[in-house]
Design an enzyme around this catalytic site. Sequence first.
Site, mmCIF file in Angstrom:
data_model
loop_
_atom_site.group_PDB
_atom_site.id
_atom_site.type_symbol
_atom_site.label_atom_id
_atom_site.label_comp_id
_atom_site.label_asym_id
_atom_site.label_seq_id
_atom_site.Cartn_x
_atom_site.Cartn_y
_atom_site.Cartn_z
ATOM 1 N N ARG A 93 0.859 -1.194 0.000
ATOM 2 C CA ARG A 93 0.000 0.000 0.000
ATOM 3 C C ARG A 93 0.892 1.240 0.000
ATOM 4 O O ARG A 93 1.693 1.438 0.911
ATOM 5 C CB ARG A 93 -0.905 0.004 1.219
ATOM 6 C CG ARG A 93 -1.814 1.222 1.263
ATOM 7 C CD ARG A 93 -2.644 1.264 2.523
ATOM 8 N NE ARG A 93 -3.741 0.311 2.513
ATOM 9 C CZ ARG A 93 -4.459 0.017 3.592
ATOM 10 N NH1 ARG A 93 -4.193 0.573 4.752
ATOM 11 N NH2 ARG A 93 -5.444 -0.859 3.512
ATOM 12 N N ARG A 140 -4.654 3.576 17.235
ATOM 13 C CA ARG A 140 -5.399 2.931 16.153
ATOM 14 C C ARG A 140 -5.097 3.674 14.856
ATOM 15 O O ARG A 140 -4.426 4.701 14.853
ATOM 16 C CB ARG A 140 -6.893 3.033 16.501
ATOM 17 C CG ARG A 140 -7.822 1.982 15.910
ATOM 18 C CD ARG A 140 -7.442 0.591 16.274
ATOM 19 N NE ARG A 140 -8.507 -0.365 15.981
ATOM 20 C CZ ARG A 140 -8.634 -1.011 14.821
ATOM 21 N NH1 ARG A 140 -7.813 -0.775 13.828
ATOM 22 N NH2 ARG A 140 -9.609 -1.894 14.649
ATOM 23 N N LYS A 141 -5.667 3.173 13.733
ATOM 24 C CA LYS A 141 -5.516 3.882 12.464
ATOM 25 C C LYS A 141 -6.098 5.294 12.560
ATOM 26 O O LYS A 141 -6.920 5.573 13.444
ATOM 27 C CB LYS A 141 -6.179 3.108 11.340
ATOM 28 C CG LYS A 141 -7.692 3.106 11.422
ATOM 29 C CD LYS A 141 -8.360 2.293 10.328
ATOM 30 C CE LYS A 141 -8.265 2.943 8.971
ATOM 31 N NZ LYS A 141 -9.245 2.315 8.016
ATOM 32 N N GLY A 172 -16.807 -5.868 1.625
ATOM 33 C CA GLY A 172 -16.860 -7.309 1.851
ATOM 34 C C GLY A 172 -17.136 -7.751 3.265
ATOM 35 O O GLY A 172 -17.403 -8.925 3.522
ATOM 36 N N CYS A 185 -14.570 -0.726 4.414
ATOM 37 C CA CYS A 185 -13.553 -0.065 3.580
ATOM 38 C C CYS A 185 -14.174 0.508 2.301
ATOM 39 O O CYS A 185 -13.692 1.494 1.765
ATOM 40 C CB CYS A 185 -12.454 -1.046 3.211
ATOM 41 S SG CYS A 185 -11.696 -1.827 4.630
ATOM 42 N N GLY A 186 -15.232 -0.128 1.802
ATOM 43 C CA GLY A 186 -15.898 0.352 0.580
ATOM 44 C C GLY A 186 -16.971 1.389 0.875
ATOM 45 O O GLY A 186 -17.708 1.778 -0.025
HETATM 46 FE FE1 SRM Z 1 -9.765 -0.705 5.149
HETATM 47 C C1 SRM Z 1 -8.614 -3.039 7.319
HETATM 48 C C2 SRM Z 1 -8.522 -2.408 2.569
HETATM 49 C C3 SRM Z 1 -10.200 2.010 3.208
HETATM 50 C C4 SRM Z 1 -11.830 0.595 7.524
HETATM 51 N N1 SRM Z 1 -8.686 -2.397 4.982
HETATM 52 C C5 SRM Z 1 -8.284 -3.195 6.008
HETATM 53 C C6 SRM Z 1 -7.315 -4.266 5.508
HETATM 54 C C7 SRM Z 1 -5.936 -3.733 5.716
HETATM 55 C C8 SRM Z 1 -7.483 -5.587 6.257
HETATM 56 C C9 SRM Z 1 -6.442 -6.608 5.880
HETATM 57 O O1 SRM Z 1 -5.353 -6.610 6.441
HETATM 58 O O2 SRM Z 1 -6.732 -7.416 5.004
HETATM 59 C C10 SRM Z 1 -7.751 -4.348 4.029
HETATM 60 C C11 SRM Z 1 -6.666 -4.768 3.039
HETATM 61 C C12 SRM Z 1 -7.277 -5.651 1.984
HETATM 62 C C13 SRM Z 1 -6.458 -5.714 0.737
HETATM 63 O O3 SRM Z 1 -5.720 -6.689 0.533
HETATM 64 O O4 SRM Z 1 -6.602 -4.803 -0.080
HETATM 65 C C14 SRM Z 1 -8.334 -2.968 3.823
HETATM 66 N N2 SRM Z 1 -9.318 -0.247 3.278
HETATM 67 C C15 SRM Z 1 -8.913 -1.117 2.325
HETATM 68 C C16 SRM Z 1 -8.947 -0.498 0.945
HETATM 69 C C17 SRM Z 1 -7.866 -1.010 0.018
HETATM 70 C C18 SRM Z 1 -10.346 -0.716 0.319
HETATM 71 C C19 SRM Z 1 -10.390 -0.428 -1.158
HETATM 72 O O5 SRM Z 1 -10.526 -1.391 -1.907
HETATM 73 O O6 SRM Z 1 -10.282 0.735 -1.546
HETATM 74 C C20 SRM Z 1 -8.832 0.992 1.336
HETATM 75 C C21 SRM Z 1 -7.400 1.447 1.460
HETATM 76 C C22 SRM Z 1 -7.307 2.909 1.775
HETATM 77 C C23 SRM Z 1 -5.883 3.407 1.762
HETATM 78 O O7 SRM Z 1 -5.392 3.668 0.668
HETATM 79 O O8 SRM Z 1 -5.307 3.541 2.843
HETATM 80 C C24 SRM Z 1 -9.488 0.961 2.712
HETATM 81 N N3 SRM Z 1 -10.753 1.030 5.349
HETATM 82 C C25 SRM Z 1 -10.904 1.987 4.397
HETATM 83 C C26 SRM Z 1 -11.924 2.926 4.782
HETATM 84 C C27 SRM Z 1 -12.464 4.056 3.917
HETATM 85 C C28 SRM Z 1 -11.828 5.371 4.141
HETATM 86 O O9 SRM Z 1 -10.766 5.497 4.744
HETATM 87 O O10 SRM Z 1 -12.444 6.324 3.684
HETATM 88 C C29 SRM Z 1 -12.393 2.503 6.019
HETATM 89 C C30 SRM Z 1 -13.532 3.130 6.832
HETATM 90 C C31 SRM Z 1 -13.155 4.467 7.350
HETATM 91 C C32 SRM Z 1 -12.395 4.422 8.646
HETATM 92 O O11 SRM Z 1 -11.369 3.767 8.733
HETATM 93 O O12 SRM Z 1 -12.835 5.073 9.583
HETATM 94 C C33 SRM Z 1 -11.649 1.318 6.362
HETATM 95 N N4 SRM Z 1 -10.127 -1.120 7.104
HETATM 96 C C34 SRM Z 1 -11.066 -0.512 7.872
HETATM 97 C C35 SRM Z 1 -11.139 -1.177 9.142
HETATM 98 C C36 SRM Z 1 -12.051 -0.795 10.335
HETATM 99 C C37 SRM Z 1 -11.356 0.234 11.175
HETATM 100 C C38 SRM Z 1 -11.808 0.289 12.603
HETATM 101 O O13 SRM Z 1 -11.629 1.347 13.240
HETATM 102 O O14 SRM Z 1 -12.288 -0.729 13.137
HETATM 103 C C39 SRM Z 1 -10.207 -2.238 9.080
HETATM 104 C C40 SRM Z 1 -9.892 -3.270 10.185
HETATM 105 C C41 SRM Z 1 -8.944 -2.755 11.207
HETATM 106 O O15 SRM Z 1 -8.333 -1.701 11.065
HETATM 107 O O16 SRM Z 1 -8.832 -3.454 12.207
HETATM 108 C C42 SRM Z 1 -9.606 -2.171 7.783
HETATM 109 FE FE1 SF4 Z 2 -13.608 -6.071 4.864
HETATM 110 FE FE2 SF4 Z 2 -12.049 -4.029 4.174
HETATM 111 FE FE3 SF4 Z 2 -11.374 -6.513 3.520
HETATM 112 FE FE4 SF4 Z 2 -13.394 -5.283 2.291
HETATM 113 S S1 SF4 Z 2 -11.211 -4.741 2.212
HETATM 114 S S2 SF4 Z 2 -13.411 -7.354 3.027
HETATM 115 S S3 SF4 Z 2 -14.313 -4.163 4.006
HETATM 116 S S4 SF4 Z 2 -11.501 -5.627 5.591
#
Ligand code: SRM
Ligand code: SF4
Length: 513
Positions: A69, A183-184, A438, A443-444
């Site tokens: 990333r 946290r993030k 998903g 994240c979506g």
């Molecule tokens: Fe996300 C965790 C993908 C935007 C909330 N997110 C993850 C992980 C890293 C989990 C993992 O290790 O597998 C996913 C990686 C999957 C992969 O292989 O791609 C993942 N998040 C994404 C992306 C790639 C979705 C996408 O297809 O666009 C986005 C990457 C953004 C970036 O460039 O940094 C992405 N994630 C978001 C957003 C949207 C946003 O930021 O506007 C959110 C909700 C907003 C927020 O965070 O407040 C989001 N992601 C989460 C969470 C829940 C956070 C929480 O506080 O509980 C997780 C799980 C965690 O952090 O424990 C998570």
């Molecule tokens: Fe769940 Fe984020 Fe993975 Fe999508 S990319 S399946 S919302 S953790």
Amino acid sequence: MVQAPQRDETSVNKFEKFKAEKDGLAIKDELEHFARIGWEAMDKTDLEHRLKWVGVFYRPVTPGKFMMRLRVPNGILTGEQMRVLAEVVQRYGEDGNADITTRQNLQLRGIRLEDIPEIFRRLHAVDMTSVQSGMDNVRNITGSPMAGLDADELIDTRELVRKVQDMITNYGSGNPEFTNLPRKFNIAIEGGRDNSVHAEINDIAFVPAYKEGELGFNVVVGGFFSAKRCEAAIPMDVWVRPNEEVVELCRSILEVYRDNGPRSNRQKARLMWLIDEWGIEKLRSTVERQLGRPLATAAEKDAIDWEKRDHIGIYPQKQEGLNYVGLSIPVGRLFAPDMFDLARIAEVYGSGELRLTVEQNIIIPNVANENLEVLLTEPLLQKFSPNPNLLERTLVSCTGAQFCNFALIETKNRAVELIHELEAELHIPRGVRIHWTGCPNSCGQPQVADIGLMGTKTRKDGKTVEGVDLYMGGKVGKDAHLGTCVRKGIPCEDLKSVLTTILVEQFGATPKA
Ligand code: SRM
Ligand code: SF4
């Protein structure tokens, strides 16, 4: 140095323990070693967690094929940078691709551990970094995709976004001051009138606002989505000028959150949980103390007065004779040949620059009037259209089961297939923003969509099957507010008929035949 949390907490979670044992950023100096020994021989915590501090994600779904990333501040990159990224994924053949993310960013796939030191050298040579892009760090900082191009823009966000990133990451080399947050953390800077960055879903967002005739930003804080709770950001009652004040305020809020944020329960550790505990006034006064000066109170109202634009199509820029061309990239997925082509097209027809949007699309700016006609004949524009069908135009999807082990369902491939089927059968008179995610991590961003689909498991004919919870009513742009879950557990195989009914009854769609 690793920052020790100042609050008195009786228990900390396992993530806090391993962060205290060894800061994630420490693995930056061990990458050559990891590359030599191979991922199978690595310490499990280094492999599954600490690598994320340099933006390298072990994928249990595809062991040995990592995700990287990046950071793309304000979503802006050059053709040269895109070409380097294309070269990186190209060597991984069918495993290699890149996704545009919902944070205006790029993720590369198929990466092998042994190549990482060399990939980092190549990224640094073109001023790119992936540092601090995962785990308890500040994510890619978003800004207006039209910054510097839009005649109606209020504030050009490009330099501000870059400065905030440089402060947080120490110019991309890594900054231990901010590598151990509870946290993030998400930061967005809006400069236009249409809230293109979804300010309301960030931990800190800067929103243009006039105070006594002077243009600056109102600040909102605490927005976030998680499996347990989703909240829109709330006003901090602060107004800042669009200069160093933005960088200083981000620094102070991060320091306060780092030193005081809750660390015992990871599900309750985002900034909003600290605001719940303290109240917004205490957060504000503590940030003032940290900053060492009083903050100006917020302007009465912000300057967001437009509906959100999707930027797909051809639009004149404020620079006479120049245009930006927004291309629809279905669910943000790119392969190496697409990336080479995009770099070339940006260089031949534009100024070499490419911009990413939080809708996972691409904008090519600075295309002269006389270049438009030939640009439109480029074969790539058949695949990535500036004039796509209305459902494709606004489709967003998270990674889903193909690569993400949290996923409860497959998303991206299913999302594209389904809109093609719906578009084949229905006339749809206006854009309908469909977002897939998903799992409940969101994240979506299904909560910002007209129709949000969140993966779940459900029962059909006595069997467990892939399904979705349905979200509706997300409003973006001015007066943005979050959508809510209106129906649970729809089996994916029934989704086409459910969506057909919704599109007909609520969005004016009519059957084609
Ligand atoms: Fe996300 C965790 C993908 C935007 C909330 N997110 C993850 C992980 C890293 C989990 C993992 O290790 O597998 C996913 C990686 C999957 C992969 O292989 O791609 C993942 N998040 C994404 C992306 C790639 C979705 C996408 O297809 O666009 C986005 C990457 C953004 C970036 O460039 O940094 C992405 N994630 C978001 C957003 C949207 C946003 O930021 O506007 C959110 C909700 C907003 C927020 O965070 O407040 C989001 N992601 C989460 C969470 C829940 C956070 C929480 O506080 O509980 C997780 C799980 C965690 O952090 O424990 C998570
Ligand atoms: Fe769940 Fe984020 Fe993975 Fe999508 S990319 S399946 S919302 S953790």
